[in-house]
Design an enzyme around this catalytic site. Structure first.
Site, PDB file in Angstrom:
ATOM      1  N   ASP A 170      -7.750  -5.986   1.474  1.00 28.01           N
ATOM      2  CA  ASP A 170      -6.272  -5.771   1.960  1.00 28.01           C
ATOM      3  C   ASP A 170      -5.551  -4.989   0.979  1.00 28.01           C
ATOM      4  OD1 ASP A 170      -4.492  -6.887   3.645  1.00 28.01           O
ATOM      5  OD2 ASP A 170      -3.424  -7.890   2.016  1.00 28.01           O
ATOM      6  N   GLU A 201      -8.738  -1.096   3.230  1.00 26.57           N
ATOM      7  CA  GLU A 201      -7.453  -0.970   3.956  1.00 26.57           C
ATOM      8  C   GLU A 201      -6.481  -0.228   3.053  1.00 26.57           C
ATOM      9  OE1 GLU A 201      -3.518  -2.824   5.993  1.00 26.57           O
ATOM     10  OE2 GLU A 201      -4.286  -3.572   4.109  1.00 26.57           O
TER      11      GLU A 201
HETATM   12  C1  NOJ Z   1      -2.638  -6.085   5.749  1.00 27.94           C
HETATM   13  C2  NOJ Z   1      -3.008  -7.262   6.726  1.00 27.94           C
HETATM   14  O1  NOJ Z   1      -3.825  -6.497   7.661  1.00 27.94           O
HETATM   15  C3  NOJ Z   1      -1.713  -7.394   7.235  1.00 27.94           C
HETATM   16  O2  NOJ Z   1      -2.042  -8.238   8.113  1.00 27.94           O
HETATM   17  C4  NOJ Z   1      -0.792  -8.389   6.038  1.00 27.94           C
HETATM   18  O3  NOJ Z   1       0.343  -8.955   6.548  1.00 27.94           O
HETATM   19  C5  NOJ Z   1      -0.668  -7.509   4.701  1.00 27.94           C
HETATM   20  N1  NOJ Z   1      -1.790  -6.593   4.414  1.00 27.94           N
HETATM   21  C6  NOJ Z   1      -0.189  -8.159   3.434  1.00 27.94           C
HETATM   22  O4  NOJ Z   1      -1.251  -8.895   2.908  1.00 27.94           O
END
Ligand code: NOJ
Length: 542
Positions: free
Chosen positions: A208, A269
């Protein structure tokens, strides 16, 4: 390493990974929330669908201030989802079905309920426990100004003041304090967390906010361009996105994974400004893969798709990385809806207060079917989001009272949030919550979901589900054995390419039917009476 072992180890390069938003997948104990028991009961469905792996959104102990991306304990499962023993059983059973399991690592921030944060805020100013986070005095004579002008991705300031007068940083919700990655304990803790899950046979992690983690020393104010930047997208020399200091951290994680047999992987990500920056994350000793969100933002035109695909293949190919393709996930408006909006519509704005009558839902689903064939014919890995194989639309009319995403409140109701793509999966035509497993699911399900359920579509010729099943089966036979792609000229507005096996994919993004030649393997919708490929339709040909 033998060639065989190398191939097995690199499974993710061509994998179809199915994203399980666990809270909304299947509810095994009837409490309204999806859980591990529900997921275990549906592994047969995923095997029959034909996916190679599942990625499970955060399932750790969490107060769910941001759907689980606020982790209170990285080594335990939230009781709403089940137990650690159930998680272990799930991984075992998934493997028995031939399905790999990827977890979700959340390293940029913890929950405010994490023991470290509780210790920090209950300690006096200056206590070393505060150093694991970004807790600092404010500016101005009485410290009443935040340490910098940084804005949270979810809206509002990125700093919140503690009762004792110091401020803590949270790039997302205030319930998600950012960790200080300069701190050696933070570094070693996450290597340990990785080992904990690798020891439990997880096949990898989605990471993440991979472009977060490191913050500029001294917390300099953002310049105007950086402040204007909406959301978590990186830009050049940003005070908190995509900083060079991220890479040594990733190398530590990679070394941990490399110590395990069986091809464990990390997928980032990472929202970064340029392919050259993204390439740094994909160096041989860093991430194995990164999400590529560019298709998800594309207009439905041949030119837009071709440009994105060409650029993605070039930039990733140049560094030996396998590309990935994503059309939907738990953060964006579902693509069966997005693709039904007039060209140029900003779907985030539309979701908040756009005119609902401009939505052409039929066109949306027709295009979603076509894009499935397009995406699954491309070289590289594909990430599917639960429910897209049913053609589920965004639930854009959820009543405000049920909205759960912190974005809604934090933005001062200027962004609707992401609940509409997180509505539970329908499994049966009828019954409470269409077989999701609860009388009252955590988000209400629209009546139309019954007719789109798994039961309604399974073994029904021409259904979206059968299209995905057929495509996934054919893909295994014809589309994963090489990385070659050749673009073909097929007329104005027609997107076409050939893969190394000789299979061609043709997508008609023009405004009139077009002729096709060759043996039809699969079409996303019926051909015309004269055998032409209709508008918004795709075909695989041999
Ligand atoms: C990306 C995640 O996909 C999202 O759902 C989340 O709110 C943020 N990162 C913060 O962790």
């Amino acid at each position: 390493m033998t060639t065989d072992a190398a191939q097995i180890d690199r499974w993710w390069r061509t994998a179809v990974v199915y994203q399980v938003y666990i809270r909304s997948f299947a509810d095994g104990n009837g409490d309204g929330t999806g859980d591990i028991a529900g997921l275990r009961s549906r592994l047969g469905y995923l095997r029959d669908l034909g996916v190679d792996a599942i990625w499970i959104n955060p399932w750790y102990r969490s107060p769910l201030a941001d759907g689980g991306y606020d982790v209170a304990d990285y080594r335990d499962i939230d009781p709403q989802y089940g137990t650690l023993a159930e998680a272990e059983a799930l991984v075992r059973e998934a493997h028995e079905h031939g399905i790999k399991v990827i977890g979700d690592l959340v390293p940029n921030h913890t929950s405010e309920q994490h023991v470290w944060f509780q210790e920090a805020i209950n300690a006096p100013i200056g206590d070393p426990s505060r150093e694991r986070y970004h807790i600092r005095p404010g500016k101005g004579p009485d410290g009443s100004e935040p340490p910098s002008d940084w804005r949270s991705v979810f809206g509002g300031p990125a700093w919140t003041r503690l009762p004792d007068g110091e401020w803590y940083l949270h790039l997302f919700a205030p319930e998600q304090p950012d960790l200080n990655w300069e701190h050696p304990e933070v570094r070693s803790e996450f290597c340990d967390v990785l080992r904990f899950w690798m020891d439990r046979d997880l096949d990898g992690f989605r990471v993440d906010v991979a472009h977060g983690l490191v913050k500029a020393p001294g917390y300099p104010d953002a310049n105007e361009e950086q402040r204007l930047l909406a959301g978590a997208r990186g830009t050049e020399n940003h005070p908190f996105w995509d900083r060079d200091g991220i890479h040594p951290i990733v190398r530590e994680w990679r070394a941990v994974l490399d110590g395990y047999a069986g091809g464990r992987m990390l997928v980032a990500e990472a929202w970064v400004p340029r392919p050259e920056r993204l390439a740094l994350y994909l160096r041989p000793d860093e991430y194995h893969q990164s999400f590529n969100f560019s298709l998800l933002e594309a207009d439905w035109t041949e030119a837009a798709y071709r440009k994105i695909i060409e650029e993605s293949l070039e930039s990733q190919g140049a560094i030996g990385a396998a590309p990935t393709w994503v059309m939907s996930n738990h953060d964006v408006v579902r693509h069966a809806t997005r693709l039904g909006l007039p060209e140029g519509t900003d779907w985030r704005d539309w979701l908040l207060n756009g005119d609902r009558t401009v939505l052409d839902a039929d066109t949306g689903v027709t295009r979603a079917r076509a894009v499935a064939l397009l995406m699954l014919a491309l070289p590289g890995g594909t990430y599917l989001y639960q429910g897209e194989e049913l053609g589920l639309p965004e639930v854009h009319d959820l009543p405000e009272a049920v909205l759960d995403d912190p974005v809604w409140e934090r933005s001062g109701h200027t962004a609707k949030g992401r609940d509409g793509c997180r509505v539970p999966m329908p499994w049966t035509n009828e019954g409470p919550a269409f077989g999701f497993g609860s009388d009252e699911p955590w988000l209400p399900m629209p009546a139309e979901f019954g007719a789109m359920s798994v039961e309604a579509q399974a073994e029904v010729e021409g259904s979206v589900l059968e299209l995905y099943r057929a495509a996934l089966a054919l893909r295994r036979d014809h589309l994963v054995d090489d990385e070659m792609l050749e673009f073909l000229e097929a007329g104005d507005g027609v997107f076409a390419f050939r893969r190394g096996s000789g299979v061609r994919c043709v997508v008609n993004m023009s405004t009139a039917p077009v002729g096709i030649d060759g043996d039809v393997l699969l079409t996303s919708g019926p051909l015309t009476d004269t055998g032409e490929l209709p508008v918004d339709t795709a075909v695989w040909l041999r």
